[in-house]
Design a protein around this motif. Sequence first.
Motif, PDB file in Angstrom:
ATOM      1  N   ILE A 104       0.825  -1.163   0.073  1.00 37.12           N
ATOM      2  CA  ILE A 104       0.087  -0.034   0.056  1.00 37.12           C
ATOM      3  C   ILE A 104       0.654   1.396  -0.040  1.00 37.12           C
ATOM      4  CG2 ILE A 104      -1.679   1.223   1.345  1.00 37.12           C
ATOM      5  CD1 ILE A 104      -2.992  -1.410   2.138  1.00 37.12           C
ATOM      6  N   LEU A 105       1.893   1.556   0.902  1.00 41.03           N
ATOM      7  CA  LEU A 105       2.886   2.543   0.872  1.00 41.03           C
ATOM      8  C   LEU A 105       3.670   2.575  -0.285  1.00 41.03           C
ATOM      9  CD1 LEU A 105       3.077   2.976   4.953  1.00 41.03           C
ATOM     10  CD2 LEU A 105       1.227   3.592   3.535  1.00 41.03           C
ATOM     11  N   GLY A 106       4.192   1.418  -0.573  1.00 37.28           N
ATOM     12  CA  GLY A 106       4.883   1.423  -1.753  1.00 37.28           C
ATOM     13  C   GLY A 106       6.525   1.389  -1.185  1.00 37.28           C
ATOM     14  N   LEU A 107       6.583   1.150  -0.035  1.00 37.15           N
ATOM     15  CA  LEU A 107       8.319   1.356   0.358  1.00 37.15           C
ATOM     16  C   LEU A 107       8.878   0.374   0.281  1.00 37.15           C
ATOM     17  CD1 LEU A 107       7.326   3.147   3.552  1.00 37.15           C
ATOM     18  CD2 LEU A 107       8.269   4.297   1.848  1.00 37.15           C
TER      19      LEU A 107
END
Lengths: 378, 398
Positions: free
Chosen positions: B395-398
């Motif tokens: 979701i956060l793409g980290l």
Amino acid sequence: MDFNFTEEQTMVRDGLTRLVRESYDFETRRGVIESDSGWRPELWAQIAEMGLLGMPFSEEDGGFGGGAIDSLVVMEEFGRGLVVEPYVPTVVCAGGFFKHAGSAEQKEEHIGGIVDGSRVYAFAYAEPRGRYDLADLETTAKKDGDGYVLNGHKAVVIAAPWASHLIVTARTSGERRDHDGISVFVVDKNADGVVTRDYPTVDGRRASDVYFENVSVGADALIGEEGKALPLIELVVDEATAAQCAEACGAMKCAQEMTVEYSRQRKQFGTPIGKFQVLQHRMVDMFVEYEQSVSMAYLATLKLGESEVERKSAVSAAKVRIGQAAHHVGQEAIQIHGGMGMTDELAIGHYFKRLTIFDAEFGNVDHHMKRHIALASG
Amino acid sequence: MNLDFSTEETAFRNEVRTFIEENYPKNVSADGLRDDLSPEDMVAWHKVLGEKGWSVPAWPAEYGGTDWTPTQRYIWSEENARINAIMPLPFGASMVGPVIYTFGNEAQKEQHLPGIRSGDVWWCQGYSEPGAGSDLASLKTTAVRDGDHYVINGQKTWTTLAQHADWGFFLCRTDPDAAKPQEGISFILVDMKSPGIEVRPIKLIDGGYEVNETWLTDVRVPVENLVGEENRGWTYAKFLLAHERSGIAGVARSKRAVEQLREIADKELLDGKPLMQDFDFARKVSQLDIDLAALEITELRTLAGEEAGRGPGPESSILKIKGTEIQQRLTELTLEAVGHYGTPYYRDLSDAGSNEYPIGPDYAQHAAASFFNMRKTSIYGGSNEIQRNIISKMILGL
């Protein structure tokens, strides 16, 4: 069960997203809040033209037939842009009083003025010694012929420097904190005896301390029934609280996204700090707090029309949960931004300040926790 | 946007409520610990539901599911939670069943799905190993092809209720030379009566025997028990975990548990008044109530997304994290509420047929054991730290 916005609501949201992006970027906002007036009347007129100020009013009252969900949509976008213009005081608070209890003449005059953007209202309810108790009033309104004479001191009236009119809660009978004997009035801010001390707020808005010194108003200034206004005030404050909860969600979303983005750019020890698991998990917790907050803003908004107990319980639950989340997300955002988070030039600090002050408006976490407990124990 | 149930949904609620009232096995007490129940008790309701056709509501209709909407399934779980019903165990109904109907062949569907639906066949899960917990892909149990069989060797652990299991689904390494550890794993169905399987109980901190070590020594399994393709097992395992998470919020059950907590705190006294009237305690209960309301709406939003054809995606990790935190907090507050009588070790202290003085109120008896037992919830099903990794990545793409 349905968690979708209508096509109209989606259009409004998209329109506002565009407006905020195009004319409410961070630098522009910074210039405006530091300007003399502290807001943009021309933007307010533009928002009125878009029809946003009339959304939550019935067509009969001169609005566009929407309701609290429309205010949620607007305020979430206002939160994203840290928009300072007074939607909650004018449309939700003043509009709420007229919508629920205004006479036909009052509705025509005041709702008309709200919808076309010609009038701005501020809600003077808090007092220096009353904290969050809506009934703890020392401001008085004494019957005088057909009308009333107001005396008292209202604290931190948000948007009052921009307002043409004030909505004022006052005691018409009884003692401090009595539930009976409270009335609501609409007062022209230019009336004789209305004295204001204006100032900026830490989160970029403007407010006033307002003194009423023998202010005479006519019978037509009274909104609703004399002495019986507390349930009406509680209802309108709950509506305003729900709208403010939506605003906090919008601000939290931005703070969370900005923090993730910053952690991708910022390198330490030769790597973007967003690669550190200790920070990743903290940003995940910010995201989870935001998602729980959205759920609570929906719950509060959707319960506004239910029984008094259900409504109050849901609004207090939302204000508690979102108050906690707002503190958490705001403080974590600053920490993860590091030293840059402390600077005025970055937007994140301004989101943090708005999210901090949100808690104290219309009752903080402790206040609403007490109300929630009292309702649960019947 | 609204929170109302439709007329059809309300009618559905009435229908299932009546069915539960009339058909839930009277002798299966749902108020105790799960391992106080006999194996027969644990599947009694499952068998009733199997006959009714309601044991696997989330499955597609062609495999015996109910075609209920996500909202109806939510109502179903709420109505069962009202009486603390002992629901079908997840290992067959929510875990291996969906893997078999999604990735299995016709013969496997025919052989296994009926027994899962009816509750006649008990399944267990062979995933974790002593050296492979959160890092599941590092598992070492091997399955080596030998003619028409795989020969399995290794050790699994935390195999829940394997002591009663007829079948197990196991993740085994079939290609030790794969480029990535995830690529050499296969998903294999194993008859638990096969020679070479030894199940040894593990006593947990609550005193119960719920999980086991499962040792596999030269266990011969026919190759037709491979699900899907060889070395693709990790994909199926991930699919299964997403399925497992979607029901894991346990909102309905926690709502019921909050009510029970309030009832207990109404009976316990502090300064001569009900504990529930103590502000400090009431505040903790209200906080729980509020957190639960947030979780409930989040779950309903996820369900609404499912009805619109989205998900359940990585958001289900939120449900797992918050759901398990709340379940743990509930048992912690319940233990706090019972005061002194959280201390005795009640297990094996049967009062039945005895004329000794009883020890403490009934509601205190499981308080400590439940609290200790529920610590597992943030560890199993992908620990809550793994859930955060999932959100961070997906979701956060980290």
